[in-house]
Motif scaffolding. Structure first.
Motif, PDB file in Angstrom:
ATOM      1  N   GLY A 121     -44.284  31.645 -14.752  1.00  0.00           N
ATOM      2  CA  GLY A 121     -44.320  30.333 -15.383  1.00  0.00           C
ATOM      3  C   GLY A 121     -43.079  29.982 -16.180  1.00  0.00           C
ATOM      4  O   GLY A 121     -43.010  28.902 -16.785  1.00  0.00           O
ATOM      5  N   GLU A 122     -42.099  30.848 -16.198  1.00  0.00           N
ATOM      6  CA  GLU A 122     -40.886  30.630 -16.987  1.00  0.00           C
ATOM      7  C   GLU A 122     -39.846  29.821 -16.200  1.00  0.00           C
ATOM      8  O   GLU A 122     -39.756  29.936 -14.967  1.00  0.00           O
ATOM      9  CB  GLU A 122     -40.256  31.977 -17.356  1.00  0.00           C
ATOM     10  CG  GLU A 122     -41.132  32.885 -18.181  1.00  0.00           C
ATOM     11  CD  GLU A 122     -41.149  32.500 -19.650  1.00  0.00           C
ATOM     12  OE1 GLU A 122     -40.303  31.673 -20.061  1.00  0.00           O
ATOM     13  OE2 GLU A 122     -41.995  33.024 -20.392  1.00  0.00           O
ATOM     14  N   PRO A 123     -39.044  29.030 -16.904  1.00  0.00           N
ATOM     15  CA  PRO A 123     -37.840  28.494 -16.243  1.00  0.00           C
ATOM     16  C   PRO A 123     -36.844  29.636 -16.034  1.00  0.00           C
ATOM     17  O   PRO A 123     -36.781  30.558 -16.841  1.00  0.00           O
ATOM     18  CB  PRO A 123     -37.321  27.456 -17.247  1.00  0.00           C
ATOM     19  CG  PRO A 123     -37.844  27.907 -18.572  1.00  0.00           C
ATOM     20  CD  PRO A 123     -39.167  28.575 -18.300  1.00  0.00           C
ATOM     21  N   TRP A 124     -36.095  29.566 -14.952  1.00  0.00           N
ATOM     22  CA  TRP A 124     -35.198  30.661 -14.592  1.00  0.00           C
ATOM     23  C   TRP A 124     -33.742  30.226 -14.633  1.00  0.00           C
ATOM     24  O   TRP A 124     -33.407  29.062 -14.391  1.00  0.00           O
ATOM     25  CB  TRP A 124     -35.512  31.166 -13.172  1.00  0.00           C
ATOM     26  CG  TRP A 124     -36.672  32.128 -13.113  1.00  0.00           C
ATOM     27  CD1 TRP A 124     -37.931  31.926 -13.607  1.00  0.00           C
ATOM     28  CD2 TRP A 124     -36.664  33.420 -12.529  1.00  0.00           C
ATOM     29  NE1 TRP A 124     -38.722  33.024 -13.369  1.00  0.00           N
ATOM     30  CE2 TRP A 124     -37.971  33.963 -12.695  1.00  0.00           C
ATOM     31  CE3 TRP A 124     -35.716  34.179 -11.870  1.00  0.00           C
ATOM     32  CZ2 TRP A 124     -38.327  35.219 -12.233  1.00  0.00           C
ATOM     33  CZ3 TRP A 124     -36.066  35.437 -11.397  1.00  0.00           C
ATOM     34  CH2 TRP A 124     -37.362  35.957 -11.591  1.00  0.00           C
ATOM     35  N   VAL A 125     -32.903  31.197 -14.952  1.00  0.00           N
ATOM     36  CA  VAL A 125     -31.450  31.031 -14.832  1.00  0.00           C
ATOM     37  C   VAL A 125     -31.009  31.886 -13.651  1.00  0.00           C
ATOM     38  O   VAL A 125     -31.173  33.110 -13.674  1.00  0.00           O
ATOM     39  CB  VAL A 125     -30.715  31.476 -16.118  1.00  0.00           C
ATOM     40  CG1 VAL A 125     -29.199  31.471 -15.893  1.00  0.00           C
ATOM     41  CG2 VAL A 125     -31.084  30.565 -17.281  1.00  0.00           C
ATOM     42  N   GLY A 126     -30.484  31.256 -12.609  1.00  0.00           N
ATOM     43  CA  GLY A 126     -30.034  31.997 -11.439  1.00  0.00           C
ATOM     44  C   GLY A 126     -28.679  32.634 -11.678  1.00  0.00           C
ATOM     45  O   GLY A 126     -27.794  32.029 -12.292  1.00  0.00           O
ATOM     46  N   SER A 127     -28.516  33.879 -11.195  1.00  0.00           N
ATOM     47  CA  SER A 127     -27.249  34.582 -11.408  1.00  0.00           C
ATOM     48  C   SER A 127     -26.608  35.034 -10.098  1.00  0.00           C
ATOM     49  O   SER A 127     -25.529  35.620 -10.120  1.00  0.00           O
ATOM     50  CB  SER A 127     -27.460  35.812 -12.297  1.00  0.00           C
ATOM     51  OG  SER A 127     -28.320  36.753 -11.671  1.00  0.00           O
ATOM     52  N   GLU A 128     -27.277  34.769  -8.960  1.00  0.00           N
ATOM     53  CA  GLU A 128     -26.760  35.240  -7.679  1.00  0.00           C
ATOM     54  C   GLU A 128     -26.584  34.077  -6.705  1.00  0.00           C
ATOM     55  O   GLU A 128     -27.431  33.173  -6.653  1.00  0.00           O
ATOM     56  CB  GLU A 128     -27.719  36.271  -7.053  1.00  0.00           C
ATOM     57  CG  GLU A 128     -27.956  37.520  -7.883  1.00  0.00           C
ATOM     58  CD  GLU A 128     -26.767  38.471  -7.869  1.00  0.00           C
ATOM     59  OE1 GLU A 128     -25.667  38.071  -7.466  1.00  0.00           O
ATOM     60  OE2 GLU A 128     -26.944  39.636  -8.283  1.00  0.00           O
ATOM     61  N   PRO A 129     -25.525  34.115  -5.904  1.00  0.00           N
ATOM     62  CA  PRO A 129     -25.370  33.116  -4.847  1.00  0.00           C
ATOM     63  C   PRO A 129     -26.299  33.452  -3.688  1.00  0.00           C
ATOM     64  O   PRO A 129     -26.812  34.573  -3.598  1.00  0.00           O
ATOM     65  CB  PRO A 129     -23.899  33.275  -4.433  1.00  0.00           C
ATOM     66  CG  PRO A 129     -23.611  34.714  -4.689  1.00  0.00           C
ATOM     67  CD  PRO A 129     -24.416  35.085  -5.906  1.00  0.00           C
ATOM     68  N   PRO A 130     -26.550  32.497  -2.781  1.00  0.00           N
ATOM     69  CA  PRO A 130     -27.341  32.831  -1.588  1.00  0.00           C
ATOM     70  C   PRO A 130     -26.686  33.984  -0.830  1.00  0.00           C
ATOM     71  O   PRO A 130     -25.470  34.064  -0.725  1.00  0.00           O
ATOM     72  CB  PRO A 130     -27.289  31.530  -0.770  1.00  0.00           C
ATOM     73  CG  PRO A 130     -27.023  30.455  -1.778  1.00  0.00           C
ATOM     74  CD  PRO A 130     -26.134  31.088  -2.815  1.00  0.00           C
TER      75      PRO A 130
END
Length: 297
Positions: free
Chosen positions: A195-204
């Motif tokens: 349920g948390e908002p996420w910070v993405g750290s990886e490219p596809p």
């Protein structure tokens, strides 16, 4: 006229001129005098000019013979230098390695390995180059790189002519803002982040796939509030309260003071790091030494 002079015969001529005698040259070379004479005669035929003339009981060079003898001496020096250089290369005393790597393994995995290689093989030159968005494995297959550090899925094979050496499993950790309710735990179940908002750290690509697969196994898909392909920036976004994120252990060498890092479980996302090398080069001493240094890191 185009000359095609046999280098071995030139060296026989040099031995005759140096000793002043076909018989003495034959003894030095381990040939019969007849074999030496035949080699010189064949060289004269190639050159189209006499190379030796009688001088008492021995022989002496003609002008053409002196010229070729001088070149034979230079050739012998180059051959000796080549043999020495080749022996040094075979023994791992010299060499040059071009390495492709991705950012998060540079300071934590590759740099210590390069330092160890330079200590043990000071005559070897290493050229690390940061990979772009493209997979560097084709560069290895085509001989444009000697080694590439890559992430591969479990069981994923290499392309033809390339060998993958498994270096390590790099587990992802959850990065939380200081004061987050989950920060009090020693380990966080992945489902608790649904349920948390996420910070993405990886490219596809292969580094994002373990995260997506683990989240799917936990029954959800992350909702990204911010993205960054730089781990330091991702940590800063987490510290600013934009969300939570997953960052691999090798990417957490420098930690932001505004975050806490906890182990993830049920399941634990893991990326698997390999060294990609050409099959034909895998046993070369210098390349093997670098792979060993990476494994020891």
């Amino acid at each position: 006229m185009c000359y095609m002079l046999d280098v071995r015969r030139m060296q026989v001529l040099r031995a005759v001129v140096t000793s002043g005698s076909v018989t003495a040259a034959a003894a030095h070379l381990g040939y019969t005098p007849s074999a030496v004479s035949q080699q010189v005669a064949a060289l004269e035929k190639e050159a189209g000019i006499a190379l030796l003339e009688r001088a008492g009981r021995g022989v002496r060079p003609t002008a053409a013979g002196r010229l070729l003898t001088g070149h034979a001496a230079v050739i012998s020096q180059h051959v000796a230098s080549a043999e020495t250089a080749l022996a040094d290369l075979r023994a791992g005393r010299t060499g040059r390695l071009t390495v492709r790597y991705f950012a998060s393994v540079g300071p934590t995995l590759l740099a210590p390995a390069v330092a160890r290689l330079r200590r043990d093989h000071p005559g070897v030159t290493v050229e690390p180059r940061l990979s772009g968005a493209e997979d560097p494995e084709p560069e290895v297959a085509e001989g444009r790189a000697d080694l590439a550090v890559v992430v591969r899925r479990p069981g994923e094979g290499a392309r033809a002519g390339v060998r993958l050496v498994r270096l390590r499993d790099d587990a992802y950790r959850v990065v939380l803002p200081v004061g987050h309710p989950l920060a009090a735990r020693r380990a966080v179940d992945l489902a608790d982040l649904a349920g948390e908002p996420w910070v993405g750290s990886e490219p596809p690509g292969p580094c994002l796939e373990p995260i997506a697969a683990a989240c799917a196994a936990a029954g959800f898909s992350p909702r990204y509030a911010a993205t960054s392909e730089d781990y330091a920036t991702a940590q800063a976004f987490v510290a600013a309260g934009l969300g939570v994120g997953l960052i691999p252990r090798l990417g957490l060498g420098a930690r932001h003071p505004g975050v806490v890092v906890r182990r993830v479980r049920r399941p634990e996302p893991i990326r698997t790091i390999h060294a990609a090398v050409r099959e034909v080069s895998a046993t070369e001493p210098v390349l093997r030494a670098l792979v060993d240094a990476l494994l020891a890191g």
